[in-house]
Design a protein around this motif. Sequence first.
Motif, PDB file in Angstrom:
ATOM      1  N   VAL A  26      33.037  -2.098 -16.077  1.00  0.00           N
ATOM      2  CA  VAL A  26      32.821  -0.652 -16.173  1.00  0.00           C
ATOM      3  C   VAL A  26      32.089  -0.141 -14.941  1.00  0.00           C
ATOM      4  CG1 VAL A  26      31.607   1.166 -17.447  1.00  0.00           C
ATOM      5  CG2 VAL A  26      32.890  -0.593 -18.694  1.00  0.00           C
ATOM      6  N   LYS A  27      31.080  -0.880 -14.500  1.00  0.00           N
ATOM      7  CA  LYS A  27      30.338  -0.463 -13.302  1.00  0.00           C
ATOM      8  C   LYS A  27      31.251  -0.440 -12.078  1.00  0.00           C
ATOM      9  CE  LYS A  27      26.840  -3.345 -13.638  1.00  0.00           C
ATOM     10  NZ  LYS A  27      25.532  -3.981 -13.291  1.00  0.00           N
ATOM     11  N   TYR A  28      32.093  -1.471 -11.925  1.00  0.00           N
ATOM     12  CA  TYR A  28      33.030  -1.494 -10.799  1.00  0.00           C
ATOM     13  C   TYR A  28      34.014  -0.323 -10.884  1.00  0.00           C
ATOM     14  CZ  TYR A  28      31.501  -6.193  -9.474  1.00  0.00           C
ATOM     15  OH  TYR A  28      30.759  -7.270  -9.054  1.00  0.00           O
ATOM     16  N   TRP A  29      34.478  -0.026 -12.074  1.00  0.00           N
ATOM     17  CA  TRP A  29      35.420   1.078 -12.308  1.00  0.00           C
ATOM     18  C   TRP A  29      34.798   2.405 -11.918  1.00  0.00           C
ATOM     19  CZ3 TRP A  29      40.368   1.796 -13.015  1.00  0.00           C
ATOM     20  CH2 TRP A  29      40.898   2.805 -13.816  1.00  0.00           C
ATOM     21  N   LEU A  30      33.585   2.668 -12.395  1.00  0.00           N
ATOM     22  CA  LEU A  30      32.918   3.934 -12.098  1.00  0.00           C
ATOM     23  C   LEU A  30      32.610   4.057 -10.608  1.00  0.00           C
ATOM     24  CD1 LEU A  30      30.412   4.223 -15.101  1.00  0.00           C
ATOM     25  CD2 LEU A  30      32.679   5.263 -14.858  1.00  0.00           C
ATOM     26  N   VAL A  31      32.161   2.966 -10.001  1.00  0.00           N
ATOM     27  CA  VAL A  31      31.844   3.002  -8.573  1.00  0.00           C
ATOM     28  C   VAL A  31      33.098   3.272  -7.752  1.00  0.00           C
ATOM     29  CG1 VAL A  31      31.192   1.524  -6.622  1.00  0.00           C
ATOM     30  CG2 VAL A  31      29.756   1.610  -8.657  1.00  0.00           C
ATOM     31  N   ALA A  32      34.236   2.693  -8.142  1.00  0.00           N
ATOM     32  CA  ALA A  32      35.484   2.933  -7.425  1.00  0.00           C
ATOM     33  C   ALA A  32      35.841   4.413  -7.440  1.00  0.00           C
ATOM     34  CB  ALA A  32      36.612   2.110  -8.051  1.00  0.00           C
ATOM     35  N   PHE A  33      35.737   5.060  -8.605  1.00  0.00           N
ATOM     36  CA  PHE A  33      36.041   6.478  -8.710  1.00  0.00           C
ATOM     37  C   PHE A  33      35.061   7.311  -7.886  1.00  0.00           C
ATOM     38  CE2 PHE A  33      38.673   5.265 -12.273  1.00  0.00           C
ATOM     39  CZ  PHE A  33      39.637   6.257 -12.335  1.00  0.00           C
ATOM     40  N   ILE A  34      33.779   7.015  -8.014  1.00  0.00           N
ATOM     41  CA  ILE A  34      32.758   7.826  -7.348  1.00  0.00           C
ATOM     42  C   ILE A  34      32.875   7.728  -5.828  1.00  0.00           C
ATOM     43  CG2 ILE A  34      30.268   8.031  -6.952  1.00  0.00           C
ATOM     44  CD1 ILE A  34      29.929   7.249  -9.948  1.00  0.00           C
ATOM     45  N   ILE A  35      33.049   6.500  -5.310  1.00  0.00           N
ATOM     46  CA  ILE A  35      33.195   6.340  -3.860  1.00  0.00           C
ATOM     47  C   ILE A  35      34.473   7.026  -3.385  1.00  0.00           C
ATOM     48  CG2 ILE A  35      33.568   4.683  -1.992  1.00  0.00           C
ATOM     49  CD1 ILE A  35      31.767   2.746  -3.428  1.00  0.00           C
ATOM     50  N   TYR A  36      35.544   6.876  -4.158  1.00  0.00           N
ATOM     51  CA  TYR A  36      36.798   7.517  -3.752  1.00  0.00           C
ATOM     52  C   TYR A  36      36.665   9.030  -3.734  1.00  0.00           C
ATOM     53  CZ  TYR A  36      41.641   8.965  -3.560  1.00  0.00           C
ATOM     54  OH  TYR A  36      42.805   9.576  -3.183  1.00  0.00           O
ATOM     55  N   LEU A  37      36.017   9.614  -4.725  1.00  0.00           N
ATOM     56  CA  LEU A  37      35.839  11.057  -4.747  1.00  0.00           C
ATOM     57  C   LEU A  37      35.036  11.527  -3.550  1.00  0.00           C
ATOM     58  CD1 LEU A  37      35.094  11.665  -8.544  1.00  0.00           C
ATOM     59  CD2 LEU A  37      37.156  12.337  -7.299  1.00  0.00           C
ATOM     60  N   ASN A  38      34.044  10.749  -3.143  1.00  0.00           N
ATOM     61  CA  ASN A  38      33.227  11.109  -1.987  1.00  0.00           C
ATOM     62  C   ASN A  38      33.969  10.953  -0.672  1.00  0.00           C
ATOM     63  OD1 ASN A  38      30.213  11.748  -2.468  1.00  0.00           O
ATOM     64  ND2 ASN A  38      30.614  10.104  -3.938  1.00  0.00           N
ATOM     65  N   LEU A  39      34.762   9.879  -0.553  1.00  0.00           N
ATOM     66  CA  LEU A  39      35.314   9.491   0.745  1.00  0.00           C
ATOM     67  C   LEU A  39      36.835   9.485   0.792  1.00  0.00           C
ATOM     68  CD1 LEU A  39      32.927   6.491   1.523  1.00  0.00           C
ATOM     69  CD2 LEU A  39      32.693   8.873   2.255  1.00  0.00           C
ATOM     70  N   ALA A  40      37.469  10.197  -0.122  1.00  0.00           N
ATOM     71  CA  ALA A  40      38.936  10.202  -0.139  1.00  0.00           C
ATOM     72  C   ALA A  40      39.520  10.734   1.150  1.00  0.00           C
ATOM     73  CB  ALA A  40      39.440  11.038  -1.316  1.00  0.00           C
ATOM     74  N   THR A  41      38.747  11.521   1.885  1.00  0.00           N
ATOM     75  CA  THR A  41      39.222  12.066   3.155  1.00  0.00           C
ATOM     76  C   THR A  41      39.425  10.972   4.202  1.00  0.00           C
ATOM     77  OG1 THR A  41      38.768  13.726   4.841  1.00  0.00           O
ATOM     78  CG2 THR A  41      36.915  12.467   4.043  1.00  0.00           C
ATOM     79  N   LEU A  42      38.831   9.785   3.978  1.00  0.00           N
ATOM     80  CA  LEU A  42      38.983   8.683   4.920  1.00  0.00           C
ATOM     81  C   LEU A  42      40.227   7.890   4.570  1.00  0.00           C
ATOM     82  CD1 LEU A  42      35.311   7.398   5.115  1.00  0.00           C
ATOM     83  CD2 LEU A  42      36.475   8.975   6.641  1.00  0.00           C
ATOM     84  N   PHE A  43      41.201   7.920   5.446  1.00  0.00           N
ATOM     85  CA  PHE A  43      42.433   7.192   5.184  1.00  0.00           C
ATOM     86  C   PHE A  43      42.135   5.700   5.057  1.00  0.00           C
ATOM     87  CE2 PHE A  43      46.469   5.187   6.433  1.00  0.00           C
ATOM     88  CZ  PHE A  43      47.285   5.771   5.474  1.00  0.00           C
ATOM     89  N   LEU A  44      42.719   5.055   4.075  1.00  0.00           N
ATOM     90  CA  LEU A  44      42.590   3.644   3.769  1.00  0.00           C
ATOM     91  C   LEU A  44      41.309   3.294   2.998  1.00  0.00           C
ATOM     92  CD1 LEU A  44      43.939   1.901   7.011  1.00  0.00           C
ATOM     93  CD2 LEU A  44      45.176   2.633   4.979  1.00  0.00           C
ATOM     94  N   ILE A  45      40.486   4.303   2.620  1.00  0.00           N
ATOM     95  CA  ILE A  45      39.303   3.982   1.826  1.00  0.00           C
ATOM     96  C   ILE A  45      39.721   3.369   0.496  1.00  0.00           C
ATOM     97  CG2 ILE A  45      39.189   6.299   0.807  1.00  0.00           C
ATOM     98  CD1 ILE A  45      36.241   3.925   1.606  1.00  0.00           C
ATOM     99  N   ASP A  46      40.884   3.791  -0.018  1.00  0.00           N
ATOM    100  CA  ASP A  46      41.328   3.266  -1.304  1.00  0.00           C
ATOM    101  C   ASP A  46      41.678   1.783  -1.223  1.00  0.00           C
ATOM    102  OD1 ASP A  46      43.307   4.041   0.390  1.00  0.00           O
ATOM    103  OD2 ASP A  46      44.447   5.199  -1.075  1.00  0.00           O
ATOM    104  N   ARG A  47      42.011   1.303  -0.027  1.00  0.00           N
ATOM    105  CA  ARG A  47      42.255  -0.135   0.116  1.00  0.00           C
ATOM    106  C   ARG A  47      40.967  -0.916  -0.107  1.00  0.00           C
ATOM    107  NH1 ARG A  47      46.547  -1.795   4.803  1.00  0.00           N
ATOM    108  NH2 ARG A  47      48.113  -0.198   4.438  1.00  0.00           N
TER     109      ARG A  47
END
Length: 341
Positions: free
Chosen positions: A273-294
Amino acid sequence: GSYKKDINNVFVICCMLIFFVMVGHNGIFYGMNDYTPYMNLFLGKDSMYGDLDVKDGYTLELPFYYFNKILRIFPRLPIVYIWGIAITFCVPLFMIIKKESVNPAFSFLLLMLVKRTGVFFYFMTIHRQMLATTFFLWAYYIFEHTNIKYKKYYVLILLLLGLFSHSSSYFVLIIALIVYFIKLPLSKKTLYTIVLSSLCIGLFIQNTIINNLTILFGMLNNNEEVYRSTHYLVSGDFNDVQSNSLFALLPMAFLVCAFIHSYTEKELNKKSVKYWLVAFIIYLNLATLFLIDRALLLFFLIGLAGAIPQNIYQYKIKRIFIFIMPIYLYLAYRAYSNPDY
């Protein structure tokens, strides 16, 4: 007993469907897709990743080099590479879903839909990084779900293999260790605030983030391993790729808030759950960075396997997800119907 049997049957059917998608093609794709160049590397054809048959023809991470050499025990045919990739990537994820998911069908649905299908797209196509992610998934599985002798040593070996398999693993492992060892007993109200703040940052402060991180990563370019992951940002190769639109981020924020609402206090301390929430939160903050989702792929995969709330079968919880998932289905339809996909 009948209910558990039904769940197992659904799990098997879902595994078969996902695996069929992974192998039901000829390996030739167009557009922004690395699958074909990786397959050509295995086949000994022209590839932007080098040539395995020429001395010093391959200069990237060695684990992927030896992975291809092992596959070459079999004939150099596209089907060998396609099946080899599918088995290697699918098995650890399927095993984690089997062990942790309270609703396997929903886990597989999330695999196909989350981040506008981006999670599955990378799961299928970024083979060097997915090899690293596979090592991490095995390390997670062995640590969490086995009692084998000397398992800590096996976990350490797998973590090192993952670290040496792709340059992005440096960032992945740092995030994983921080999340694993630091306990943050946050209330749901605090988590909602963090998600909303992250959404606002991702939507309205994108240029500031890009400029600051470009400077930071530029200072790290002396490290060749790090540069392989950061040069896309520093060079501005993908500045024209906009991944932080309201249409992209708002559904992600809705979904993570739905999960937060559905968790018990005990579930909020689960690693997955912690990994899941952190993935969403970091992505919401840094989605503008291409390849952050990798860099977040490992955490999305662990989360969709083990972060589904236990009370998912309660009617009031079902209504929340049934309301949100059509949005994801529409976004997936747009992605999967794209000729370049």
